[in-house]
Design a protein around this motif. Structure first.
Motif, PDB file in Angstrom:
ATOM      1  N   PRO A 187      -7.434  10.700   1.410  1.00 14.18           N
ATOM      2  CA  PRO A 187      -8.653   9.930   1.652  1.00 14.18           C
ATOM      3  C   PRO A 187      -8.346   8.573   2.287  1.00 14.18           C
ATOM      4  O   PRO A 187      -7.296   7.969   2.050  1.00 14.18           O
ATOM      5  N   LYS A 188      -9.274   8.104   3.097  1.00 16.24           N
ATOM      6  CA  LYS A 188      -9.088   6.820   3.780  1.00 16.24           C
ATOM      7  C   LYS A 188      -8.944   5.675   2.799  1.00 16.24           C
ATOM      8  O   LYS A 188      -8.220   4.713   3.058  1.00 16.24           O
ATOM      9  N   GLU A 189      -9.622   5.760   1.661  1.00 11.54           N
ATOM     10  CA  GLU A 189      -9.539   4.689   0.661  1.00 11.54           C
ATOM     11  C   GLU A 189      -8.112   4.534   0.137  1.00 11.54           C
ATOM     12  O   GLU A 189      -7.620   3.433  -0.065  1.00 11.54           O
TER      13      GLU A 189
ATOM     14  N   TRP B  13      -5.995   3.019   2.835  1.00  7.39           N
ATOM     15  CA  TRP B  13      -6.306   1.587   2.934  1.00  7.39           C
ATOM     16  C   TRP B  13      -5.631   0.816   1.816  1.00  7.39           C
ATOM     17  O   TRP B  13      -5.106  -0.266   2.018  1.00  7.39           O
ATOM     18  N   GLN B  14      -5.627   1.396   0.597  1.00  8.74           N
ATOM     19  CA  GLN B  14      -4.986   0.728  -0.534  1.00  8.74           C
ATOM     20  C   GLN B  14      -3.477   0.614  -0.308  1.00  8.74           C
ATOM     21  O   GLN B  14      -2.887  -0.425  -0.586  1.00  8.74           O
TER      22      GLN B  14
ATOM     23  N   THR C 245      -2.923  -2.135   2.282  1.00 11.25           N
ATOM     24  CA  THR C 245      -3.161  -3.459   1.684  1.00 11.25           C
ATOM     25  C   THR C 245      -1.994  -3.850   0.788  1.00 11.25           C
ATOM     26  O   THR C 245      -1.528  -4.988   0.820  1.00 11.25           O
TER      27      THR C 245
ATOM     28  N   LYS D  93      -4.872  -1.530  -7.955  1.00 15.73           N
ATOM     29  CA  LYS D  93      -6.062  -1.118  -8.697  1.00 15.73           C
ATOM     30  C   LYS D  93      -5.694   0.003  -9.661  1.00 15.73           C
ATOM     31  O   LYS D  93      -4.773   0.780  -9.438  1.00 15.73           O
TER      32      LYS D  93
ATOM     33  N   LEU E 226     -10.447   3.069  -6.845  1.00 15.63           N
ATOM     34  CA  LEU E 226      -9.798   2.794  -5.568  1.00 15.63           C
ATOM     35  C   LEU E 226     -10.606   1.887  -4.666  1.00 15.63           C
ATOM     36  O   LEU E 226     -10.229   1.640  -3.549  1.00 15.63           O
ATOM     37  N   LYS E 227     -11.754   1.438  -5.097  1.00 13.17           N
ATOM     38  CA  LYS E 227     -12.614   0.642  -4.222  1.00 13.17           C
ATOM     39  C   LYS E 227     -12.287  -0.826  -4.317  1.00 13.17           C
ATOM     40  O   LYS E 227     -11.824  -1.367  -5.223  1.00 13.17           O
TER      41      LYS E 227
END
Length: 144
Positions: free
Chosen positions: A9-11, A14-15, A18, A138, A143-144
């Protein structure tokens, strides 16, 4: 030949990105949080006569987080600075007085009163470092 394909997943990507970009900041914050725990323990455990001398804000310090060139590790130190003034008004560097309390003195017949070595508690330091790490990583499922 076997093939494998995974959809991430993109999330999550992204994590990871980051975290990779903030890795140095995270490690610095974690090291500093651990050093602050040790600094507080040193303040609480030092002998009363030395505590009176280190009440001034310019005597007990944390260094900046720095990288060691030999192993590329991150460190943060605690150091004493300033002068200890005894009852006669004589000034002695506070580092020497702290050393005398920690290791004792054969010449002055002063026994050991270790307070620095006893200020390092692995569990407390790890707890503070993990708390600082939570700003960057997180929890699982969030994951947000």
């Amino acid at each position: 030949m076997a093939h494998f394909r995974a959809d991430v997943p993109k999330e999550v990507m992204w994590q990871f990105e980051t975290l990779l970009n903030n890795c140095d900041n995270m490690i610095d914050d974690m090291v500093k949080a651990g050093a602050e725990v040790v600094l507080e323990n040193v303040r609480n455990r030092m002998p009363e006569t030395l505590r009176k001398a280190t009440v001034r804000p310019d005597t007990l310090h944390l260094t900046k987080v720095y990288t060691t060139p030999s192993d590329n590790g991150r460190n943060c130190g605690i150091w004493f600075g300033g002068y200890f003034i005894n009852e006669d008004g004589e000034e002695t560097p506070i580092e020497l007085v702290a050393n005398m309390f920690e290791y004792g003195s054969n010449q002055r017949k002063y026994p050991k009163h270790p307070f620095l070595r006893k200020s390092f508690h692995k569990r407390e330091i790890e707890r503070a470092m993990l708390k600082a790490q939570k700003k960057y990583i997180k929890e699982e499922g969030n994951l947000k």
